[in-house]
Write a protein that holds these residues in place. Structure first.
Motif, PDB file in Angstrom:
ATOM      1  N   ASP A   7      -6.801  -1.466  -6.749  1.00 20.41           N
ATOM      2  CA  ASP A   7      -7.375  -0.211  -6.282  1.00 20.41           C
ATOM      3  C   ASP A   7      -6.322   0.879  -6.368  1.00 20.41           C
ATOM      4  OD1 ASP A   7      -9.331   0.773  -3.318  1.00 20.41           O
ATOM      5  OD2 ASP A   7      -8.640   1.909  -5.061  1.00 20.41           O
ATOM      6  N   LEU A  58       4.227   7.221   2.523  1.00 21.88           N
ATOM      7  CA  LEU A  58       4.391   6.019   3.331  1.00 21.88           C
ATOM      8  C   LEU A  58       4.015   4.785   2.533  1.00 21.88           C
ATOM      9  CD1 LEU A  58       2.785   7.226   6.680  1.00 21.88           C
ATOM     10  CD2 LEU A  58       5.194   6.806   6.271  1.00 21.88           C
ATOM     11  N   TYR A  82      -3.165   0.415  -3.888  1.00 22.40           N
ATOM     12  CA  TYR A  82      -3.002  -0.883  -3.256  1.00 22.40           C
ATOM     13  C   TYR A  82      -2.595  -1.903  -4.311  1.00 22.40           C
ATOM     14  CZ  TYR A  82      -5.051  -5.473  -2.027  1.00 22.40           C
ATOM     15  OH  TYR A  82      -5.287  -6.810  -1.844  1.00 22.40           O
ATOM     16  N   PHE A  93      -9.861   1.790  14.087  1.00 25.52           N
ATOM     17  CA  PHE A  93      -8.470   1.479  14.408  1.00 25.52           C
ATOM     18  C   PHE A  93      -7.790   2.699  15.034  1.00 25.52           C
ATOM     19  CE2 PHE A  93      -8.530  -2.306  11.726  1.00 25.52           C
ATOM     20  CZ  PHE A  93      -9.545  -2.004  10.840  1.00 25.52           C
ATOM     21  N   TYR A 130       0.520   5.361   0.932  1.00 24.64           N
ATOM     22  CA  TYR A 130      -0.261   6.429   1.531  1.00 24.64           C
ATOM     23  C   TYR A 130       0.561   7.710   1.471  1.00 24.64           C
ATOM     24  CZ  TYR A 130      -3.995   3.565   3.564  1.00 24.64           C
ATOM     25  OH  TYR A 130      -5.086   2.747   3.733  1.00 24.64           O
ATOM     26  N   PHE A 141       4.227  -0.563   8.387  1.00 28.39           N
ATOM     27  CA  PHE A 141       4.539   0.654   7.644  1.00 28.39           C
ATOM     28  C   PHE A 141       6.035   0.936   7.646  1.00 28.39           C
ATOM     29  CE2 PHE A 141       0.592   2.921   6.547  1.00 28.39           C
ATOM     30  CZ  PHE A 141      -0.339   2.125   7.174  1.00 28.39           C
ATOM     31  N   PHE A 194      -4.948   7.562   1.353  1.00 25.20           N
ATOM     32  CA  PHE A 194      -4.708   6.361   0.560  1.00 25.20           C
ATOM     33  C   PHE A 194      -4.408   6.728  -0.890  1.00 25.20           C
ATOM     34  CE2 PHE A 194      -5.223   2.100  -0.974  1.00 25.20           C
ATOM     35  CZ  PHE A 194      -5.912   2.198  -2.170  1.00 25.20           C
ATOM     36  N   ASP A 235      -4.350  -9.366   2.291  1.00 23.57           N
ATOM     37  CA  ASP A 235      -4.814  -8.058   1.841  1.00 23.57           C
ATOM     38  C   ASP A 235      -5.639  -7.383   2.927  1.00 23.57           C
ATOM     39  OD1 ASP A 235      -7.763  -8.963  -0.105  1.00 23.57           O
ATOM     40  OD2 ASP A 235      -6.888  -9.845   1.688  1.00 23.57           O
ATOM     41  N   ARG A 236      -4.994  -7.187   4.080  1.00 22.63           N
ATOM     42  CA  ARG A 236      -5.655  -6.506   5.187  1.00 22.63           C
ATOM     43  C   ARG A 236      -4.712  -5.425   5.681  1.00 22.63           C
ATOM     44  NH1 ARG A 236      -9.827 -10.237   8.160  1.00 22.63           N
ATOM     45  NH2 ARG A 236     -10.267 -11.693   6.466  1.00 22.63           N
ATOM     46  N   VAL A 237      -5.020  -4.184   5.298  1.00 22.75           N
ATOM     47  CA  VAL A 237      -4.116  -3.092   5.629  1.00 22.75           C
ATOM     48  C   VAL A 237      -4.018  -2.895   7.138  1.00 22.75           C
ATOM     49  CG1 VAL A 237      -5.888  -1.302   5.456  1.00 22.75           C
ATOM     50  CG2 VAL A 237      -3.496  -0.734   5.007  1.00 22.75           C
ATOM     51  N   SER A 238      -5.028  -3.318   7.892  1.00 21.19           N
ATOM     52  CA  SER A 238      -4.955  -3.166   9.339  1.00 21.19           C
ATOM     53  C   SER A 238      -3.876  -4.046   9.943  1.00 21.19           C
ATOM     54  CB  SER A 238      -6.309  -3.490   9.981  1.00 21.19           C
ATOM     55  OG  SER A 238      -6.673  -4.835   9.715  1.00 21.19           O
ATOM     56  N   GLU A 239      -3.402  -5.026   9.188  1.00 24.25           N
ATOM     57  CA  GLU A 239      -2.334  -5.902   9.666  1.00 24.25           C
ATOM     58  C   GLU A 239      -1.005  -5.564   9.006  1.00 24.25           C
ATOM     59  OE1 GLU A 239      -3.711  -9.867   8.953  1.00 24.25           O
ATOM     60  OE2 GLU A 239      -5.586  -9.548  10.028  1.00 24.25           O
ATOM     61  N   LEU A 297       4.536   4.060  11.116  1.00 20.28           N
ATOM     62  CA  LEU A 297       3.234   4.004  11.766  1.00 20.28           C
ATOM     63  C   LEU A 297       3.038   2.614  12.374  1.00 20.28           C
ATOM     64  CD1 LEU A 297       0.940   6.144  11.736  1.00 20.28           C
ATOM     65  CD2 LEU A 297      -0.149   4.772   9.968  1.00 20.28           C
ATOM     66  N   TYR A 321     -10.854  -4.585   2.431  1.00 27.59           N
ATOM     67  CA  TYR A 321      -9.856  -4.637   3.497  1.00 27.59           C
ATOM     68  C   TYR A 321      -8.620  -3.795   3.205  1.00 27.59           C
ATOM     69  CZ  TYR A 321     -12.405  -8.599   5.436  1.00 27.59           C
ATOM     70  OH  TYR A 321     -13.356  -9.386   5.989  1.00 27.59           O
ATOM     71  N   PHE A 360      -7.972   7.751   7.378  1.00 23.38           N
ATOM     72  CA  PHE A 360      -7.349   8.228   8.607  1.00 23.38           C
ATOM     73  C   PHE A 360      -7.860   9.617   8.983  1.00 23.38           C
ATOM     74  CE2 PHE A 360      -3.961   5.228   9.608  1.00 23.38           C
ATOM     75  CZ  PHE A 360      -3.844   4.506   8.436  1.00 23.38           C
ATOM     76  N   TYR A 420      -3.688   4.064  15.460  1.00 23.64           N
ATOM     77  CA  TYR A 420      -2.278   3.890  15.137  1.00 23.64           C
ATOM     78  C   TYR A 420      -1.478   4.967  15.849  1.00 23.64           C
ATOM     79  CZ  TYR A 420      -3.441   0.718  11.297  1.00 23.64           C
ATOM     80  OH  TYR A 420      -3.886  -0.340  10.552  1.00 23.64           O
ATOM     81  N   TYR A 476       0.845  -1.194   0.000  1.00 25.81           N
ATOM     82  CA  TYR A 476       0.000   0.000   0.000  1.00 25.81           C
ATOM     83  C   TYR A 476       0.882   1.246   0.000  1.00 25.81           C
ATOM     84  CZ  TYR A 476      -2.568  -3.717   2.425  1.00 25.81           C
ATOM     85  OH  TYR A 476      -3.104  -4.925   2.797  1.00 25.81           O
ATOM     86  N   LEU A 527      -3.401  10.707   6.884  1.00 25.71           N
ATOM     87  CA  LEU A 527      -2.863   9.850   5.834  1.00 25.71           C
ATOM     88  C   LEU A 527      -3.911   9.637   4.759  1.00 25.71           C
ATOM     89  CD1 LEU A 527      -1.260   9.003   8.531  1.00 25.71           C
ATOM     90  CD2 LEU A 527      -0.637   6.999   7.209  1.00 25.71           C
TER      91      LEU A 527
END
Lengths: 114, 113
Positions: A56, A91, A48, B34, A35, A105, A45, A98-102, B44, B98, B103, B36, A33, A43
């Motif tokens: 995307d 960034l 991806y 979330f 950002y 960075f 987006f 494909d899980r940006v929360s995981e 981050l 996902y 942000f 961060y 990803y 941040l």
């Protein structure tokens, strides 16, 4: 590598020049990803990648921005004919799935257009 | 469209005092929220997330966040602040699939000795 690596860490360029920003993701991470972090705007987006394809890229702000990924690894974000409003920290992040929360960075590339 | 707002640019707290960093959200459907943290010269880092379940979510470094549906808030909290907690904190909401997070503008936390 141990983490997401971005280069250069800082880049100062003249308005109108093209720049390339590089991202080396964590080995084995298929998702990547980009950002943009602008002062006071959080941040934003950009794009991806899953493998070498970009399902995307809705966040790319104009056709001056493009990105590619080769070999399912390194990614390059290119900004053509840079403008002062392009100044920001860019960034990169990568994740196994494909899980940006995981995602992990990188430290970012600070771009200054003068 | 999904969005989050962080109403405070900066929060100042004395070491040892409780801290709260505010976040409100606007989403259609169930929110995936979330927090961060960005330390100086570091990438981050993920702190915690709310997907479903208990409204109080516990995360890294002793932080927790409380999901409040009626107030559409997801405030970050810590019972006792440390000077080392000083950093930039971002609230985020998942947008669509996902792969995309939206942000907030970030809140700078300054913890004074």
């Amino acid at each position: 590598g141990a983490g997401v690596s971005q280069s250069p860490s800082n880049k100062v360029t003249e308005k109108g020049k093209d720049v390339e920003l590089r991202c080396d993701p964590i080995s084995g991470h298929t998702a990547l990803y980009w950002y943009r972090q602008s002062l006071g705007q959080g941040l934003e987006f950009l794009i991806y990648f899953q493998g070498n394809s970009a399902p995307d890229k809705s966040g790319l702000p104009s056709d001056r921005f493009s990105a590619e990924r080769t070999g399912g690894s390194v990614s390059t974000l290119t900004i053509q004919r840079t403008q002062q409003e392009d100044s920001a920290v860019y960034l990169c992040a990568s994740s196994i799935r494909d899980r940006v929360s995981e995602a992990f960075f990188g430290q970012g590339t600070r771009l200054t257009v003068v | 469209a999904q969005s989050v707002a962080q109403p405070e640019d900066q929060v100042n707290v004395a070491e040892g005092n409780p801290l709260t960093v505010k976040c409100t959200y606007s989403v259609s459907g169930n929110p995936y929220l979330f927090w961060y943290v960005q330390y100086p010269n570091r990438g981050l880092q993920f702190l915690l997330k709310y997907i479903t379940g208990d409204n109080l979510v516990k995360g890294s470094y002793g932080f927790e966040a409380e999901f409040n549906k009626s107030q559409t808030s997801f405030h970050l909290k810590k019972p006792s602040a440390l000077v080392s907690d000083s950093a930039l904190y971002f609230c985020a909401v998942r947008d669509g699939g996902y792969n995309k997070l939206i942000f907030g503008a970030g809140t700078r936390l300054a913890v004074h000795p």
